[in-house]
Design an enzyme around this catalytic site. Structure first.
Site, PDB file in Angstrom:
ATOM      1  CE  LYS A   1      13.817   5.209  24.589  1.00  0.00           C
ATOM      2  NZ  LYS A   1      13.076   6.404  24.090  1.00  0.00           N
TER       3      LYS A   1
ATOM      4  CG  ASP B   1      14.317   3.290  20.620  1.00  0.00           C
ATOM      5  OD1 ASP B   1      14.940   4.058  19.856  1.00  0.00           O
ATOM      6  OD2 ASP B   1      13.245   3.600  21.159  1.00  0.00           O
TER       7      ASP B   1
END
Length: 265
Positions: free
Chosen positions: A8, A132
């Site tokens: 990401k 995350d």
């Protein structure tokens, strides 16, 4: 079962305050990109974990993939599996590779053992593994708040843009990143800022880790500057670093003495 946990990037990262529990209150837009590790999970009589590719130098039981399995097994009394992780995403790079790997173990176990857990339940479990991790349960751009586990979908279309990723091989630990960070003074939400034309993002969308990390690691700052020199419309450090990325209207060069990847979104 073979899965491909993605990396990401962070489009903006605001560090707002330090919480009573020791974590920090943040706001960021996370976007999965087409760079992946490879994860194989198979039913087995005895549990086993094998890792290849980039070396993850931790004890097996401290690997996030193993922690994810132990958490799922304890909660849902599943059988054993054999996990093979082919590590291709750099660590300490702000790409979320370890978090993605752990979350994809949960997703694989949910499917293999037909538990039919909801995304909400999977996000809750993932949050126990790392801040995350919940992001990787779903696809698409998401705004992350809290310590990163409070998520909301964002309608963001970057189709047709070129993304250039550069990683200089510098490991930036989370503790190092937060030790020098200054809290954001930007009062507008990221939804508001990301609604601006991409040509204005460099003026309004910031990563609050950059100021302190760039002082400690000037090479990372130089690589971001190089992206703008090359013609990036927007460039930033991802997460707490050390990866930097640039968004380009035209395909950029893939030449670099460092790890570099160019892809079309």
């Amino acid at each position: 079962m073979i899965l491909f946990p993605p990396a990401k990037i962070n489009l903006g990262l605001k560090v707002l305050s330090k919480r009573a529990d020791g974590y920090h209150e943040i706001e960021s837009c996370m976007l999965a990109i087409p760079m992946t590790d490879v994860l194989e999970v198979l039913p087995a009589e005895d549990f086993g974990f094998r890792q290849s590719g980039i070396v993850v130098d931790v004890e097996e039981e401290n690997n996030l993939c193993v922690k994810a399995f132990r958490l799922f097994q304890e909660r849902y009394k599943i059988g054993n599996v054999l996990i093979h992780l082919r590590k291709q995403l750099q660590m300490g790079a702000g790409l979320g590779g370890g978090s993605a790997d752990a979350t994809y173990v949960l997703l694989a176990l949910n499917t293999l053992f037909n538990k039919q857990l909801t995304n909400e339940t999977l996000r809750s479990m993932a949050a126990e593994l790392g801040s995350d991790c919940p992001f990787f349960v779903s696809k698409g751009a998401q705004i992350a708040r809290g310590r990163g586990e409070i998520l909301s979908d964002l309608d963001l279309n970057l189709a047709g843009w070129y993304l250039k990723i550069i990683n200089p091989g510098i490991h930036v630990g989370t503790q190092e990143a937060y030790s020098g960070v200054h809290f954001s003074a930007e009062s507008r939400s990221l939804e508001v800022l990301l609604a601006e034309p991409i040509e204005r993002w460099n003026e309004v969308i910031k990563n609050d880790f950059e100021t302190s990390i760039f002082k400690k690691h000037p090479l990372i700052a130089a690589l971001k500057a190089d992206l703008y020199t090359e013609g990036a419309t927007y460039a930033s450090m991802s997460g707490s670093g050390s990866t930097v990325f640039g968004l380009f209207k035209e395909m950029p060069s893939a030449d670099s003495p460092h790890f570099v990847r160019v892809m079309r979104l």
